[in-house]
Design a protein around this motif. Structure first.
Motif, PDB file in Angstrom:
ATOM      1  N   THR A 283       0.827  -1.211   0.000  1.00 16.65           N
ATOM      2  CA  THR A 283       0.000   0.000   0.000  1.00 16.65           C
ATOM      3  C   THR A 283       0.860   1.260   0.000  1.00 16.65           C
ATOM      4  N   LYS A 284       2.047   1.201   0.639  1.00 18.27           N
ATOM      5  CA  LYS A 284       2.925   2.371   0.658  1.00 18.27           C
ATOM      6  C   LYS A 284       3.344   2.753  -0.758  1.00 18.27           C
ATOM      7  N   GLU A 285       3.613   1.752  -1.586  1.00 16.80           N
ATOM      8  CA  GLU A 285       3.988   2.065  -2.970  1.00 16.80           C
ATOM      9  C   GLU A 285       2.843   2.766  -3.692  1.00 16.80           C
ATOM     10  N   VAL A 286       1.615   2.280  -3.503  1.00 17.24           N
ATOM     11  CA  VAL A 286       0.458   2.916  -4.133  1.00 17.24           C
ATOM     12  C   VAL A 286       0.296   4.339  -3.624  1.00 17.24           C
ATOM     13  N   ASP A 287       0.433   4.529  -2.309  1.00 22.03           N
ATOM     14  CA  ASP A 287       0.309   5.870  -1.726  1.00 22.03           C
ATOM     15  C   ASP A 287       1.400   6.804  -2.243  1.00 22.03           C
ATOM     16  N   ASP A 288       2.629   6.291  -2.357  1.00 22.32           N
ATOM     17  CA  ASP A 288       3.740   7.113  -2.856  1.00 22.32           C
ATOM     18  C   ASP A 288       3.515   7.492  -4.321  1.00 22.32           C
ATOM     19  N   SER A 289       2.950   6.576  -5.092  1.00 26.97           N
ATOM     20  CA  SER A 289       2.661   6.870  -6.485  1.00 26.97           C
ATOM     21  C   SER A 289       1.624   7.983  -6.597  1.00 26.97           C
ATOM     22  N   ILE A 290       0.581   7.885  -5.804  1.00 30.92           N
ATOM     23  CA  ILE A 290      -0.457   8.924  -5.817  1.00 30.92           C
ATOM     24  C   ILE A 290       0.125  10.267  -5.397  1.00 30.92           C
ATOM     25  N   ALA A 291       0.985  10.247  -4.384  1.00 29.13           N
ATOM     26  CA  ALA A 291       1.603  11.495  -3.917  1.00 29.13           C
ATOM     27  C   ALA A 291       2.499  12.099  -4.995  1.00 29.13           C
TER      28      ALA A 291
ATOM     29  N   ARG B 286      -2.598   5.867  -9.090  1.00 33.63           N
ATOM     30  CA  ARG B 286      -2.250   4.605  -8.479  1.00 33.63           C
ATOM     31  C   ARG B 286      -1.196   3.903  -9.333  1.00 33.63           C
ATOM     32  N   SER B 287      -0.487   2.929  -8.739  1.00 40.40           N
ATOM     33  CA  SER B 287       0.688   2.336  -9.392  1.00 40.40           C
ATOM     34  C   SER B 287       0.373   1.714 -10.744  1.00 40.40           C
TER      35      SER B 287
ATOM     36  N   HIS C 157      -2.591  -4.679  -4.717  1.00 37.65           N
ATOM     37  CA  HIS C 157      -3.526  -3.622  -4.324  1.00 37.65           C
ATOM     38  C   HIS C 157      -4.045  -2.901  -5.564  1.00 37.65           C
TER      39      HIS C 157
END
Length: 460
Positions: A241-249, A254-255, A276
């Protein structure tokens, strides 16, 4: 290599068939499949035969980490804290140790029912981060292990340049993974020039959107078009989920959505994990034709999450399985974990099956084998005319513990009985590489592995 074999029962691309003669070419492919009385007097295999399973995702050096990361070192342990231990371990593995570890792993993968491995290989540099004089030093260790054991190899050198989205500078702990564009191009050119299709298949792997910028992705795809057109392309995506959140940021996406916008993802691609996903991403992957690479035991071990298998399959998606961190070398256990994860989340039983194939074990094995084949770009993963002759013999005791089990349910037993799958002979390209569960070089491979582990123990 056998000119042919006679199977009393086998899981083919037409389902379970009985009493079939399978003719095999000199280069190890299936020439014909005939239901008959064995007029050619081929060697008879009494026990059920299933297609060899492609393992679509492996990091071989991590096999030797088993037991080193199961100690809590953080208030909340996660993939990210596990990764620090993995980095530390990777910094200490020499080329000779990598070869010994990989040979041991590949032997065990054969005994676990795998006949092809996709090595997602990101260990490139010397321990201090400098380039080896022989650019392909560590790739050569992988290829040698494949040749030694007889496990067929799809080799994916990984391009890895950054620590996070936006081209963040890599950490010092990642120094063995990092390549410049020039160095990576040199590596691919050397491996391509040395490539013998009978020995290894070659593809490309951008590590992840965290490790590769948009510009670098475009460069990699140009390199592919120039040197390895239509080769397999694998990438880690949406594992955490951190990767998805970092991508959005970073880009508001989303990734998987970001990947689809950057690259022409199609059936040659394999998206590793894809844990995810939102509804649009499930549909986008299925529509693209890409294969999702599931590694259920590693994903469980790292606390990644549970893949949306039902939604993905209902959308027409394809999946295969991989051993990833190699905490397990049994294909049956990966499939069991996949099915049980779906039972837990949906609170139902017998989920990953179909009207055409209601036996969960047979359906899982066949779908994973065919999906894994897609991810290699090779004609493998099924017992069909034209496919490579990769076979796995499943033990079947008609008068013993399996007395009540029919041949059609043999995979149900081996996957769900709670016992270790009992695998007999294993064939790769028509050549027997495992006999009654044993490898001909087992003693030498085990001795070299123990020696490598003892040397590593002094460094850690």
């Amino acid at each position: 290599m056998a000119a042919g074999l006679f199977f009393k029962q086998a899981l083919t691309n037409k389902g379970w068939l009985y009493d079939i003669s399978v003719s095999i070419s000199e280069d190890g492919h299936i020439l014909a499949i005939d239901q008959d009385t064995n007029p050619n007097c081929y060697p008879v295999i009494e026990k059920p035969i299933v297609p060899g399973m492609p393992n679509l995702h492996s990091h071989s050096f991590q096999y030797a980490m088993a037991g080193l990361s199961e100690v809590r070192r953080n208030p909340v342990d996660s993939f990210w804290s596990w990764r620090e231990m993995m980095y530390y371990f990777a910094l200490n593995v020499s080329p000779s140790e990598l070869q010994a570890i990989t040979a041991k792993l590949y032997m065990e993968l054969l005994k676990g029912g795998y006949t092809e491995v996709v090595e997602f290989h990101y260990l490139h540099n010397d321990m201090d981060g400098s380039y080896y004089a022989q650019t392909e030093e560590l790739s050569a260790a992988i290829i040698t292990a494949s040749d030694q054991t007889g496990l067929s190899l799809t080799h994916l050198p990984v391009f890895y340049a950054h620590a996070n989205f936006g081209g963040v500078a890599p950490q010092d702990a990642q120094r063995r993974f990092i390549n410049s564009r020039d160095q990576y191009l040199k590596l691919i050119e050397i491996l391509k020039s040395n490539q013998n299709q009978a020995s290894y298949n070659l593809g490309l792997a951008p590590h992840s959107l965290r490790a590769v910028t948009e510009d670098e992705m475009a460069w990699l795809l140009d390199l592919r078009n120039d040197l390895l057109p239509d080769c397999p392309v694998h990438i880690h995506v949406a594992e955490q989920t951190k990767e998805v959140d970092d991508s959005i940021a970073y880009n508001g996406k989303r990734s998987v959505t970001a990947l689809m916008d950057q690259a022409p993802v199609d059936s040659a691609w394999c998206l590793i994990h894809s844990t995810h996903l939102d509804d649009d991403e499930v549909s986008a992957i299925a529509t693209s034709g890409a294969t999702v690479g599931l590694c259920p035991l590693t994903e469980s071990n790292l606390g990644d999450g549970i893949f949306r298998a039902i939604d993905f399959l209902n959308a027409g998606g394809h999946f295969g399985i991989g051993s990833d961190s190699n905490i397990c070398t049994q294909a049956t256990q990966e499939l069991r974990t996949l099915e049980y994860s779906q039972r837990l989340i949906h609170r139902q039983r017998n989920i990953l099956c179909s009207d055409e194939m209601p036996n969960v074990g047979s359906n899982l094995w066949q779908r994973a084998a065919i999906g894994g084949a897609r991810a290699t770009g090779r004609n493998i993963g099924q017992i069909a005319v034209g496919a490579r002759a990769d076979f796995v013999e499943m033990k079947f005791e008609r008068n013993g513990i399996m007395a009540a089990v029919s041949p059609q349910a043999v995979l149900d037993f081996h996957i769900f009985s709670g016992q270790k799958a009992d695998i007999g002979d294993v064939y790769v390209a028509g050549k027997k590489v495992i006999t009654s569960g044993k490898h001909p070089l087992e003693e030498a491979i085990n001795t070299a592995y123990v020696s490598a582990i003892q040397r590593l123990a002094h460094k850690l």
